[in-house]
Design an enzyme around this catalytic site. Structure first.
Site, PDB file in Angstrom:
ATOM      1  N   HIS A  71     123.160  50.435  70.750  1.00  0.00           N
ATOM      2  CA  HIS A  71     122.020  49.161  69.962  1.00  0.00           C
ATOM      3  C   HIS A  71     122.330  47.901  70.792  1.00  0.00           C
ATOM      4  CE1 HIS A  71     122.994  47.935  66.432  1.00  0.00           C
ATOM      5  NE2 HIS A  71     123.296  48.591  65.976  1.00  0.00           N
ATOM      6  N   ASP A  91     129.252  46.343  65.615  1.00  0.00           N
ATOM      7  CA  ASP A  91     127.739  47.389  65.254  1.00  0.00           C
ATOM      8  C   ASP A  91     126.378  46.311  66.689  1.00  0.00           C
ATOM      9  OD1 ASP A  91     125.237  47.469  64.373  1.00  0.00           O
ATOM     10  OD2 ASP A  91     125.134  47.075  62.603  1.00  0.00           O
ATOM     11  N   GLU A 129     117.077  47.602  67.011  1.00  0.00           N
ATOM     12  CA  GLU A 129     117.613  48.977  66.087  1.00  0.00           C
ATOM     13  C   GLU A 129     117.239  48.243  65.001  1.00  0.00           C
ATOM     14  OE1 GLU A 129     120.179  50.924  63.824  1.00  0.00           O
ATOM     15  OE2 GLU A 129     120.256  48.771  64.023  1.00  0.00           O
ATOM     16  N   GLU A 130     118.122  47.357  64.360  1.00  0.00           N
ATOM     17  CA  GLU A 130     118.055  46.958  63.218  1.00  0.00           C
ATOM     18  C   GLU A 130     116.448  46.033  62.641  1.00  0.00           C
ATOM     19  OE1 GLU A 130     120.956  46.637  62.110  1.00  0.00           O
ATOM     20  OE2 GLU A 130     122.327  45.954  63.372  1.00  0.00           O
ATOM     21  N   ASP A 154     127.164  54.692  66.828  1.00  0.00           N
ATOM     22  CA  ASP A 154     126.456  53.080  66.383  1.00  0.00           C
ATOM     23  C   ASP A 154     127.215  52.998  64.719  1.00  0.00           C
ATOM     24  OD1 ASP A 154     125.517  50.854  65.093  1.00  0.00           O
ATOM     25  OD2 ASP A 154     123.473  51.732  64.584  1.00  0.00           O
ATOM     26  N   HIS A 176     127.264  43.975  59.324  1.00  0.00           N
ATOM     27  CA  HIS A 176     126.260  42.373  58.854  1.00  0.00           C
ATOM     28  C   HIS A 176     126.553  41.841  58.425  1.00  0.00           C
ATOM     29  CE1 HIS A 176     122.839  46.230  59.340  1.00  0.00           C
ATOM     30  NE2 HIS A 176     123.508  45.707  60.111  1.00  0.00           N
TER      31      HIS A 176
HETATM   32 ZN   LIG Z   1     123.914  49.615  64.662  1.00  0.00          ZN
END
Ligand SMILES: [Zn+2]
Ligand SMILES: *[C@@H]1O[C@H](CO)[C@@H](O)[C@H](O)[C@H]1NC(C)=O
Ligand SMILES: *[C@@H]1O[C@H](CO)[C@@H](O)[C@H](O)[C@H]1NC(C)=O
Ligand SMILES: *[C@@H]1O[C@H](CO)[C@@H](O)[C@H](O)[C@H]1NC(C)=O
Length: 456
Positions: A269, A281, A315-316, A343, A414
């Site tokens: 993603h 990520d 995606e998030e 991912d 994140h």
């Molecule tokens: Zn991800």
């Protein structure tokens, strides 16, 4: 907040509502995988790919493709740092990847429009004001609602579990709830409380602000609370969700020579949270997917089926791009013979996680043997794998997730620490090789992965 290995989910209750979190599906239990009894012809056929697998590994690890994936990621994440859903920067990064796919010789490169969330992180601050003053670092969990402009000032209740909250439900009205759940034995368990970036509001409940705090502050608040002192926290969050805007899933392919309508997908993603650079990520997943196809193309290999790279958008915010893709291509899902996604960080590759039948899993294990030289032959079977591709797996498409040495994934996930430094050039080369070998063989083999659920 850096190095949030164990970021705590912090639920800030403005009113009596308790945010109904959608808990992660239970993905931690691997399924039974019995002994394999593939027919000899198939074992031989797969073994015959060894020279091609060696060619791919040589090119990626010491040949023309050495260092290329890392170089690509580096330029990309430095140039497009903020690829948050709904932003112009994300769309610019998509344009860039489309150009890259074209330059890599992929066919029919295109974007498919998707309506995606646009969420603005405003000023966010919190401090304990009673019984002592201490500022608390917070990070709003997108797409959290904000507080009133003046902020809120409220008593705090600290709990260690959902059960404890249930016990105290009569005390929480008008208070701020802090979850101090500690680090449980797995991400799956911990993420029931924490899923940084990714709160889901149930329609039946009032929306309340939600943010993460550090583990240290959560423990501190818990100690103070446990002594029975009255605790008051001031909180301001100017976050806000705007109307959806148009983004794109990005698609490019190598057209199959014999059965072009049958497709094997490699994917990652392209969007990120607004912390760090989203290097692991998921820029790594994006680049190993695109470079795997670029490498196949460079080596002049043309599989029987079509190989397609997809860079999922948004995606998030809840697999928004992938859901839109399945809705748009629902009728064609039978043509998708396998879907791969990377991912979970692109560290040293260990092997593959698989969602599909036991029989199909035997084919995957046999293909993995082609990568023995990289020691990346680990295999496990699950109900579902991946993030975005779970949506296609639900439609019956066999799913494969790249498994890497991700013990430190949640040190960075994140958070502002998800910077280029978490990735390693040589590890990425091996990721690209494993990805290219797996997807190529699946796209070229005389058989496809069976979907029937056998007696398990
Ligand atoms: Zn991800
Ligand atoms: C906390 O909020 C209350 C009410 O808004 C305000 O009176 C007080 O000054 C604030 N305390 C701090 C330390 O900001
Ligand atoms: C898997 O998750 C379930 C539910 O969260 C938990 O009870 C179980 O102990 C976990 N198993 C492992 C091996 O982590
Ligand atoms: C694979 O394992 C062997 C034996 O442990 C080791 O010598 C070799 O360096 C490893 N290769 C890679 C790419 O990690």
């Amino acid at each position: 907040m850096s190095n949030i290995a164990t970021q705590i989910f912090f639920l800030l209750s403005l009113c009596s509502g308790i945010s109904p979190l959608i808990t992660q599906e239970n993905r931690n239990q691997s399924l039974k995988q019995g002994p394999c009894t593939l027919p000899n012809f198939l074992i031989t056929e797969i073994q015959n790919y060894q020279p091609i697998a060696d060619e791919i590994m040589n090119a990626a690890i010491s040949g023309a493709w050495k260092g290329r994936t890392f170089e690509g990621v580096t330029t990309f994440v430095d140039k497009y740092v903020n690829r948050l859903s709904g932003t112009p920067e994300l769309e610019e990064s998509i344009d860039y990847m489309m150009e890259k796919m074209v330059a890599s010789g992929l066919d029919n490169v295109r974007g498919e429009d998707v309506q995606v969330p646009r969420w603005i992180r405003g000023e966010e601050k919190a401090s304990l004001v009673e019984p002592v003053i201490k500022s608390i670092s917070i990070l709003g969990v997108g797409p959290s609602v904000g507080t009133p402009i003046a902020g809120i000032s409220s008593e705090v209740i600290v709990v260690r579990s959902f059960d404890e909250l249930e016990e105290k439900k009569d005390e929480i009205e008008g208070k701020i709830v802090v979850y101090n759940q500690g680090w449980l034995s797995s991400y799956e368990e911990t993420s029931q409380y924490l899923h940084t970036g990714g709160i889901y509001y149930g329609a039946a409940y009032p929306k309340i602000p939600a943010a993460c705090i550090t583990r240290e502050d959560a423990e501190f608040l818990y100690r103070v609370y446990s002594r029975g002192d009255r605790m008051v926290l001031n909180l301001t969050m100017m976050d806000e969700e705007l109307s959806r805007v148009t983004s794109r899933n990005t698609i490019g392919k190598i057209t199959g020579s014999l059965n072009p309508e049958e497709i094997v997908v490699v994917s990652g993603h392209i969007d990120v949270w607004d912390q760090g650079q989203g290097a692991m990520d998921d820029a790594g997943g994006v680049f190993v997917s695109v470079e795997a196809l670029a490498l196949i193309k460079y080596l002049g290999l043309t599989p029987k089926r079509t190989m397609q790279a997809i860079l999922w958008t948004a995606e998030e915010f809840g697999l928004v791009g992938a859901r839109a893709f399945v809705a748009l291509h629902k009728e064609e899902m039978m043509n998708y013979k396998a879907v791969l996604e990377s991912d979970s960080g692109n560290f040293s590759p260990l092997g593959l996680d698989f969602a599909g039948t036991e029989g199909a899993g035997c084919i995957i294990q046999e293909i993995l043997k082609l990568t023995s030289a990289m020691n990346s032959t680990n295999y496990a079977r699950y109900e579902t794998v991946g993030s975005d591709i779970a949506v296609m797996i639900m439609e019956g498409v066999p799913g494969i997730s790249l498994k890497t040495a991700d013990e430190k994934y949640f040190y960075f996930h994140h958070s502002p620490a998800d910077m280029l430094e978490v990735l390693d050039s040589e590890e990425l080369d091996r990721n690209t090789a494993l990805w290219a070998i797996t997807s190529y063989v699946l796209a070229d083999l005389s058989v496809t992965l069976s979907r029937e659920v056998t007696n398990e």
